[in-house]
Scaffold this active site. Structure first.
Site, PDB file in Angstrom:
ATOM      1  N   HIS A  22       0.803  -1.230   0.000  1.00 56.55           N
ATOM      2  CA  HIS A  22       0.000   0.000   0.000  1.00 56.55           C
ATOM      3  C   HIS A  22       0.840   1.286   0.000  1.00 56.55           C
ATOM      4  CE1 HIS A  22       0.588  -0.028   4.401  1.00 56.55           C
ATOM      5  NE2 HIS A  22       0.206   1.239   4.392  1.00 56.55           N
ATOM      6  N   ASP A  23       1.992   1.246   0.641  1.00 52.19           N
ATOM      7  CA  ASP A  23       2.809   2.470   0.729  1.00 52.19           C
ATOM      8  C   ASP A  23       4.030   2.434  -0.170  1.00 52.19           C
ATOM      9  OD1 ASP A  23       1.456   4.204   2.327  1.00 52.19           O
ATOM     10  OD2 ASP A  23       2.445   3.617   4.205  1.00 52.19           O
TER      11      ASP A  23
ATOM     12  N   LYS B 234       5.935   5.439  -1.506  1.00 47.41           N
ATOM     13  CA  LYS B 234       6.798   6.318  -0.705  1.00 47.41           C
ATOM     14  C   LYS B 234       8.257   6.229  -1.138  1.00 47.41           C
ATOM     15  CE  LYS B 234       4.021   7.064   3.366  1.00 47.41           C
ATOM     16  NZ  LYS B 234       3.785   6.732   4.777  1.00 47.41           N
TER      17      LYS B 234
ATOM     18  N   HIS C 172       1.777   9.753  -2.696  1.00 49.53           N
ATOM     19  CA  HIS C 172       2.326   8.391  -2.658  1.00 49.53           C
ATOM     20  C   HIS C 172       1.369   7.293  -3.136  1.00 49.53           C
ATOM     21  CE1 HIS C 172       0.606   8.074   1.482  1.00 49.53           C
ATOM     22  NE2 HIS C 172       0.607   6.783   1.251  1.00 49.53           N
TER      23      HIS C 172
ATOM     24  N   HIS D 226      -6.186   4.004  -0.468  1.00 48.55           N
ATOM     25  CA  HIS D 226      -6.128   3.693   0.970  1.00 48.55           C
ATOM     26  C   HIS D 226      -6.159   4.944   1.863  1.00 48.55           C
ATOM     27  CE1 HIS D 226      -1.683   4.162   0.468  1.00 48.55           C
ATOM     28  NE2 HIS D 226      -1.678   4.446   1.759  1.00 48.55           N
ATOM     29  N   HIS D 227      -6.071   6.138   1.268  1.00 52.41           N
ATOM     30  CA  HIS D 227      -6.215   7.353   2.085  1.00 52.41           C
ATOM     31  C   HIS D 227      -7.527   8.087   1.831  1.00 52.41           C
ATOM     32  CE1 HIS D 227      -2.481   7.431   4.311  1.00 52.41           C
ATOM     33  NE2 HIS D 227      -1.836   7.060   3.216  1.00 52.41           N
TER      34      HIS D 227
ATOM     35  N   ASP E  39      -4.301   0.922   8.787  1.00 49.50           N
ATOM     36  CA  ASP E  39      -3.250   1.920   8.653  1.00 49.50           C
ATOM     37  C   ASP E  39      -3.359   2.961   9.780  1.00 49.50           C
ATOM     38  OD1 ASP E  39      -1.093   3.122   7.460  1.00 49.50           O
ATOM     39  OD2 ASP E  39      -2.248   4.153   5.901  1.00 49.50           O
TER      40      ASP E  39
HETATM   41 FE    FE Z   1      -0.169   5.466   3.083  1.00 43.32          FE
END
Ligand code: FE
Length: 378
Positions: free
Chosen positions: A236-237, A240, A265, A289-290, A318
Site C-alpha cells: 500500500h505504501d 513512498k 504516494h 487507501h487514504h 493503517d
Molecule cells: Fe499510506
C-alpha cells in the site's frame, strides 16, 4: 478377438467420455478442492459406486486423511484420520499398487473405524494409489458397486486413469502454491528492505497487513480475497519510495507543498506497480487507501462504498498502526485511546463495517493485537 457387442461399446464410450469430462474440468476451475470433488463425483458415477474418496498422506503425523469423501456419509468421514499402514487405503499407500477387495468382511486389512464412526456400511472397495514422479502422494477409493455387483479389472484400469488426473491436479496445485509463496516472500523482502532505513516506519507495512487480514477474516472474505488483501496491504505504501527522505522524515510540521508531495504516494505506488500484468487487481486498494468514508480523503475524494473495499479495510488498519506506533516526536498511543478513536470515527473517516470488524477483533482477541504492537516497539 472377441467382437464387442453394442452394449459393451456403449459402456466404453461412456467411460471415455468421463475421462474427457475430467480433463475439461481442469480448464474450468483453479480451486483444487473443487476440482478433486468433481473428479471423484465423476468416478463414483462412472464406476457405479455408492461413494468415493481421496486420501492424502500426512508424512509428519504418519496418517492418512480425507481430502474428498463423496456419498451420503462423506461429511462425517472427513473428520476421521487413519493411522499409517492401516486399512485398505493404508496398504495401497504403502505398496503403491491398486487393490480390489470384493468383500471387506473377509479381508483382515480392512479398517473398521471409519464405518463405526460414520454409520456407513462398506462392502467392497477398489483402491488405487495416486502417484507423482514415482512417489505415492495419496490414495483414491470407490466403495460399494451399486446393484450388489463387483468392481472389475476393467474398472481398475479406468480408475487408475482417473486417479492419475487427480494426482496431476494435486501436484499442479502444490507447484502453484509454492510459486505463490515465493512471490509473496519476495515482496515481503523488498518491502522490508525499503522500510529498514527508517526506524520509525520499520515494520509498519507488516503490521498493517496483519491488522488488515484480521479484519478481512472477520468480514468472511474468501481465500482468494484474503490473498488480494494481503498483497494490497503489503504494497500500500510502496509509492513512498519516490518521496525524498527530507520530507518523509521531517520531524516538524510539513509545509503545504511538502504535504502535497506526501499525498502523492498512493498514485506513485500505482505508477510503480501498473506495468506488472498479474497484479492489476490490487491497484484500487493501493490508490485509495487514504480516502475517507465521508469523502474528505485523497486522491479522489471518493465517498462511502465507492471507495474500493480493500482500501476501506487498509484505511482502518493503517490508522490504527499510525496511532499505536512510536514516532520521533511522540510515543505510540495506548490501545484504548486508539480504539476509541476508531469507534468515534466510524462512518466519518472509516467504513463502519470495517471499523466494527476491527473493534470486535480488538475486544475478542486483544492479546493478538497487543503482540503485534509490542513487536513494533522492540
Ligand atoms: Fe499510506
Amino acid at each position: 478377438m472377441k467382437e464387442k457387442n453394442c452394449e459393451e461399446l456403449q459402456r466404453e464410450v461412456e467411460r471415455l467420455k468421463s475421462l474427457l469430462d475430467i480433463s475439461l474440468k481442469f480448464g474450468s476451475t483453479l480451486d483444487l478442492q473443487e476440482l478433486l470433488n468433481l473428479i471423484m463425483e465423476i468416478a463414483k458415477k462412472t464406476l457405479d459406486a455408492e461413494a468415493s474418496s481421496i486420501f492424502q498422506i500426512d508424512e509428519e503425523k504418519r496418517e492418512l486423511f480425507f481430502v474428498v469423501a463423496t456419498g451420503e456419509k462423506g461429511k462425517e468421514a472427513k473428520t476421521i484420520r487413519i493411522p499409517w499402514g492401516k486399512g485398505i487405503a493404508g496398504w495401497v499407500a504403502e505398496h503403491g499398487k491398486p487393490l480390489l477387495v470384493p468383500d471387506v468382511s473377509k479381508d483382515p486389512r480392512f479398517f473398521q473405524d471409519v464405518d463405526k464412526k460414520t454409520g456407513f456400511k462398506t462392502k467392497s472397495i477398489l483402491a488405487v494409489p495416486l502417484i507423482r514422479k514415482g512417489k505415492v502422494i495419496g490414495v483414491a477409493e470407490v466403495i460399494n458397486k451399486k446393484g450388489g455387483g463387483e468392481f472389475t479389472v476393467e474398472d481398475t484400469i479406468l480408475f487408475e486413469a482417473i486417479a492419475e488426473q487427480a494426482a496431476v491436479a494435486m501436484e499442479n496445485a502444490k507447484l502453484y502454491s509454492q510459486l505463490e509463496n515465493l512471490f509473496l516472500s519476495s515482496i515481503r523482502a523488498i518491502v522490508n528492505a525499503i522500510e529498514e532505513k527508517d526506524e520509525y516506519t520499520r515494520g509498519h507495512t507488516g503490521r498493517v497487513t496483519e491488522y488488515s487480514l484480521l479484519i478481512g477474516k472477520r468480514l468472511g472474505l474468501s481465500n482468494d480475497e484474503i490473498k488480494t488483501l494481503e498483497l494490497s496491504a503489503l504494497l500500500h505504501d510502496v509509492g513512498k519510495i519516490g518521496i525524498p527522505d527530507s520530507i518523509l522524515r521531517k520531524p516538524g510540521r510539513l509545509t503545504d507543498e511538502e504535504y502535497a508531495v506526501i499525498k502523492s504516494h498512493p498514485l506513485r505506488g500505482v505508477k510503480i506497480l501498473e506495468p506488472i500484468e498479474n497484479i492489476k487487481h490490487i491497484l484500487p486498494g493501493i490508490k485509495h487507501h487514504h480516502e475517507r468514508y465521508d469523502g474528505k480523503g485523497y486522491p479522489d475524494g471518493l465517498k462511502g462504498k465507492k471507495i474500493p473495499f480493500y482500501a476501506r479495510i487498509i484505511a482502518v488498519a493503517d490508522a490504527f498502526d499510525a496511532m499505536t506506533s512510536d514516532r520521533p516526536y511522540r510515543k505510540g498511543l495506548p490501545i484504548e485511546i486508539a480504539r476509541k478513536e476508531i469507534e468515534e470515527n466510524r462512518g466519518t473517516q472509516f467504513d463502519p463495517e470495517c471499523a466494527d470488524a476491527f473493534l470486535r477483533e480488538l475486544d475478542e482477541n486483544p492479546e493478538r493485537i497487543e503482540e503485534i504492537i509490542k513487536r513494533g516497539r522492540e
